[in-house]
Motif scaffolding. Sequence first.
Motif, short mmCIF file in Angstrom:
data_model
loop_
_atom_site.label_atom_id
_atom_site.label_comp_id
_atom_site.label_asym_id
_atom_site.label_seq_id
_atom_site.Cartn_x
_atom_site.Cartn_y
_atom_site.Cartn_z
N CYS A 238 0.86 -1.19 0.00
CA CYS A 238 0.00 0.00 0.00
C CYS A 238 0.90 1.23 0.00
CB CYS A 238 -0.92 0.00 1.21
SG CYS A 238 -2.06 -1.40 1.27
N GLY B 190 -5.28 -5.61 -9.24
CA GLY B 190 -4.42 -5.49 -8.07
C GLY B 190 -3.56 -6.69 -7.77
N TRP C 13 -0.40 -8.67 -3.57
CA TRP C 13 -1.26 -7.61 -4.09
C TRP C 13 -0.54 -6.26 -4.01
CZ3 TRP C 13 -6.50 -8.85 -5.35
CH2 TRP C 13 -6.91 -10.12 -4.96
N VAL D 99 -1.83 -2.18 -3.96
CA VAL D 99 -2.95 -1.24 -3.94
C VAL D 99 -2.38 0.17 -4.03
CG1 VAL D 99 -4.89 -0.36 -2.59
CG2 VAL D 99 -4.33 -2.81 -2.53
N THR E 110 -9.82 2.01 -2.34
CA THR E 110 -9.03 1.10 -1.52
C THR E 110 -9.92 0.26 -0.61
OG1 THR E 110 -7.15 2.60 -1.55
CG2 THR E 110 -7.19 0.96 0.19
N SER F 69 -11.03 -2.51 -2.74
CA SER F 69 -9.93 -3.47 -2.95
C SER F 69 -9.72 -4.32 -1.71
CB SER F 69 -8.64 -2.72 -3.30
OG SER F 69 -8.77 -2.02 -4.52
#
Length: 502
Positions: free
Chosen positions: A233, A435, A442, A444, A465, A468
């Motif tokens: 992230c 993603g 993953w 993001v 987000t 996701s």
Amino acid sequence: MTLAADEIIMALDSLLSGQQCAAPVQGPLFKSIRVLDALSSMPKTLVDTLHRHFLQDGKLHPAFRAKTIAERHAQHAAAMLALDSAVCNLHDPPQCCDVAIVGAGLAGLAVACELTKEGIGGLAIFEKSASVGGVWRWQGNPLSRVNSSEPGYRLAITRRHSTNHNTNHSYSYEILDDCRTALEEHRLGERLFLNAGVRAVCPAIQPDSWTLQGTRLSAIEFRCVVKQTVVLCLNRRLGVPRYVAYPGEENFGGWIRRGLAGDVADVQWAGREVVVVGMGAFAVEQTRTALECGAARVELLVRRHGLVCPQIIDYLNFVRPFTARLEHLTSGSTTMVHFWRTAYKSSGASQPESWQDGWFRPDGHTVSVSDMWFVGHFLDVISTSVDTISSFTHDGLRTSRGTLLAAQVCIKSIGFEIQATNEQILGRSGMRANGMVQKNLWAVFEQHLDVESNNLPFASYVNATNFSAKVIAQSWKDSAFYDELQRLPLPIKQMNKLTAAE
């Protein structure tokens, strides 16, 4: 401002298109619809409202301005102190965990909130800095505000105040308070490891598991085996702030700032003439900040005109229902764009060149949301020029077109470099548009806002987000769902070329 009842929301497109609707029209959305109708005389409606509340001769009442600014500074300082006090986990990173989240900005916290809410344990959050909140903690200032409607910028938390929502286009202190609430409500503090920068994610010995390699406190090496899922992230669009120096800056008698973090704290805005370089979201925010703090006038020097949206249009666009294909009904969209164009025409603000070219937004441009933009143009205290700075003088600056501008404040709001941190950590540049990088891996982040991303189903990066995070949580719990995601015929795209439309 809160979301209205479902039947009112479902009635909105009918109302916008002038059709009859059986649903009762009442509640908070009714006022919004009436305001939308009033936009045909925009910005007079907003100007009248501002005059009633806090404008005097086209400027903010000094008493209102001083009280508001002092309150915002105090609230921001208190929120930062409370947040930093809530993240005092000084433990070393774990040697193993089930799920690893890399990054503790709004995206990392949103994913962590959703996963813990779904009962997924064994979670560890790795953050390279000394606190959480990302851009809001390190680049925001006391007068910073969210650039989208409040309902589209919420973490999965229960807020302390009874209304359970922040100010529309929330202030920075409210976002910082939300970060602290997320830590406390989901007990993320004990799972958070600060000053722990991850530099690589590598395959572990066990299939479909991963090893994080990083450095704690910039010196101590650590490794963590992640048995299941890694979620990166990391902010892509807001890397290192761009820097440019113009000839003669040393001779300028005023303030030259970037408008980031606390670097405008010493600027004396009241009565000053301000030049802002740029027209992205940060530049529009600096324009609002300058006028709220009493600046006499703001001139923006831009390479192109970006897109600015009245708050009511942004809010209505968020609460309107989508079709099964995640698209808005055309009828309502057409009506709203008509009022949007009317706002530009009535206020005298320059429309973005992209509209003339048939595109909704300039490529790579975030839509800014600001009533002050239209009101300021109507009052002739905001103007824009497609131009740039050639050199500074003691009392102002000269533009590349030879115009002399008097100025006492210059804000160089020219954006940020695109980050390639995801690629560096992963050792690869490709991923799928949903993603997924690889099984149990993953990424993001906010994709490139291309010209074709006109009707996105998400109101903000946080809103996207949250979605996701639900997908990641569901894929954790349901292997059949995960297998279905993997079977989707999506091509591998370079991360820094992945677009919002894709």
